[in-house]
Write an enzyme that holds these catalytic residues in place. Structure first.
Site, PDB file in Angstrom:
ATOM      1  N   LYS A 164       0.850  -1.202   0.000  1.00 30.49           N
ATOM      2  CA  LYS A 164       0.000   0.000   0.000  1.00 30.49           C
ATOM      3  C   LYS A 164       0.881   1.247   0.000  1.00 30.49           C
ATOM      4  O   LYS A 164       0.616   2.203  -0.729  1.00 30.49           O
ATOM      5  CB  LYS A 164      -0.929  -0.001   1.232  1.00 30.49           C
ATOM      6  CG  LYS A 164      -2.041  -1.043   1.131  1.00 30.49           C
ATOM      7  CD  LYS A 164      -2.816  -1.195   2.439  1.00 30.49           C
ATOM      8  CE  LYS A 164      -3.816  -2.338   2.338  1.00 30.49           C
ATOM      9  NZ  LYS A 164      -4.553  -2.596   3.590  1.00 30.49           N
ATOM     10  N   GLN A 194      -4.531  -1.327   9.827  1.00 28.07           N
ATOM     11  CA  GLN A 194      -4.394  -2.644   9.202  1.00 28.07           C
ATOM     12  C   GLN A 194      -4.930  -3.722  10.147  1.00 28.07           C
ATOM     13  O   GLN A 194      -4.588  -3.769  11.324  1.00 28.07           O
ATOM     14  CB  GLN A 194      -2.912  -2.907   8.848  1.00 28.07           C
ATOM     15  CG  GLN A 194      -2.681  -4.199   8.085  1.00 28.07           C
ATOM     16  CD  GLN A 194      -3.327  -4.231   6.705  1.00 28.07           C
ATOM     17  OE1 GLN A 194      -3.451  -3.214   6.043  1.00 28.07           O
ATOM     18  NE2 GLN A 194      -3.772  -5.403   6.273  1.00 28.07           N
ATOM     19  N   ASP A 249     -10.961   3.120   4.505  1.00 26.48           N
ATOM     20  CA  ASP A 249     -11.272   1.690   4.395  1.00 26.48           C
ATOM     21  C   ASP A 249     -12.780   1.459   4.423  1.00 26.48           C
ATOM     22  O   ASP A 249     -13.249   0.361   4.117  1.00 26.48           O
ATOM     23  CB  ASP A 249     -10.637   0.923   5.565  1.00 26.48           C
ATOM     24  CG  ASP A 249      -9.400   0.142   5.150  1.00 26.48           C
ATOM     25  OD1 ASP A 249      -9.305  -0.232   3.972  1.00 26.48           O
ATOM     26  OD2 ASP A 249      -8.542  -0.095   6.014  1.00 26.48           O
TER      27      ASP A 249
HETATM   28  N1  GUN Z   1      -6.761  -6.766   6.426  1.00 28.90           N
HETATM   29  C1  GUN Z   1      -7.168  -7.550   5.401  1.00 28.90           C
HETATM   30  N2  GUN Z   1      -7.756  -6.799   4.446  1.00 28.90           N
HETATM   31  C2  GUN Z   1      -7.715  -5.519   4.878  1.00 28.90           C
HETATM   32  C3  GUN Z   1      -8.167  -4.288   4.328  1.00 28.90           C
HETATM   33  O1  GUN Z   1      -8.733  -4.202   3.230  1.00 28.90           O
HETATM   34  N3  GUN Z   1      -7.933  -3.191   5.085  1.00 28.90           N
HETATM   35  C4  GUN Z   1      -7.318  -3.264   6.284  1.00 28.90           C
HETATM   36  N4  GUN Z   1      -7.158  -2.142   6.950  1.00 28.90           N
HETATM   37  N5  GUN Z   1      -6.897  -4.382   6.819  1.00 28.90           N
HETATM   38  C5  GUN Z   1      -7.092  -5.510   6.117  1.00 28.90           C
END
Ligand code: GUN
Length: 284
Positions: free
Chosen positions: A53, A97, A120
């Site tokens: 990311k 995350q 998110d």
């Molecule tokens: N963990 C697994 N998928 C995601 C996601 O799309 N966003 C976040 N923040 N954590 C995750």
């Protein structure tokens, strides 16, 4: 006839190029989109996701700042960091995350993210907006799946869509998005009985259960669009989806590969959401 492969890698590159151009335009007005990332603990997969990311941010000109915490971090420490990020004008988007360490109440932490910075789309206010049919920030993986379907021209209105998985992150929001496009939607999960009899009705089948090779060729309607959200690491260390790709591609009309399908789209949608957050902020 073999299925058409839905290439998330190249579509994501196209989306990132669009984000980059818009970031440049924003920068002419003195605004640089900023992303704050919270990573707690040492889950190796989470580290890889966060690195990817941040790399995508760098490529598109989005400023990103990582706040890493040991697995022993307290909930109070995370809440304090979120409070600081919520009021930081250089930060437009906040990403926590998941998963968080087990002793942390993840729901409480996600609720502490300002809904205006919740790129998110996990805050109850944003999930509620999606439910009410007026989405603000849409969770990135479901948004990426919808973009792939739209780009490929897969018809949705009036079609049978089956989503395997009922998480707040993927299954539930994706079902709502498909419903918004007038699909007839069924959600299946670990307690669903005779899964194959349900999936065989699907013209759009999404696997988001986190179980390698859960979807086999006999569970797929010929010509269906099969979207694989699964990311499972096999004993050989290789990534595998929830779909038995080699067998299912002989039956399906469209199919996403793993890797190179939904995964890159998730990151591209995160960048778009961060850009929207910065644009919204600059418009107020
Ligand atoms: N963990 C697994 N998928 C995601 C996601 O799309 N966003 C976040 N923040 N954590 C995750």
């Amino acid at each position: 006839m073999a299925a058409q492969i839905l290439d998330g890698k190249s579509l994501a590159a196209l989306v990132r190029a669009g984000v980059k151009a818009r970031v440049e335009r924003l920068s002419q007005r003195g605004i640089r989109p900023g992303l704050g990332v919270i990573l707690a603990g040492d889950d190796p997969a989470s580290r890889v996701y966060v690195r990817n990311k941040q790399r995508a941010c760098e490529e598109t000109g989005v400023h990103s700042k990582l706040f890493g915490f040991d697995a022993s971090v307290s909930e109070t420490q995370l809440l304090q960091r979120l409070e600081a990020l919520n009021s930081d004008p250089a930060i437009h988007g906040i990403l926590v995350q998941l998963p968080l360490p087990r002793h942390i109440d993840a729901a409480r932490v996600l609720e502490a993210v300002s809904p205006a910075k919740d790129i998110d789309g996990f805050h109850a206010a944003n999930l509620g907006a999606l439910l009410a049919g007026a989405p603000r920030f849409v969770p990135c993986t479901p948004a990426g799946v919808m973009r792939l379907l739209e780009h490929a021209g897969v018809p949705l209105a009036g079609r049978r869509a089956v989503v395997i998985g009922r998480s707040n992150i993927v299954g539930k929001p994706l079902a709502l998005l498909l419903l918004q496009k007038d699909a007839t939607v069924t959600i299946c999960h670990s307690k669903s009985v005779n899964l194959g009899s349900i999936t065989r009705e699907a013209e759009i089948l999404v696997a988001a259960a986190g179980r390698a090779k859960l979807v086999t060729a006999d569970m797929v309607k010929p010509g269906a669009c099969v979207i694989d959200v699964g990311v499972n690491r096999g004993a050989d260390g290789k990534l595998a989806g929830d779909v038995d790709f080699d067998a299912v591609k002989a039956v399906a009309g469209w199919i996403t590969p793993v890797p190179g399908g939904v995964g890159p789209m998730t990151i591209a949608m995160l960048l778009e959401n961060c850009l929207h957050a910065a644009e919204n902020e600059s418009a107020t």
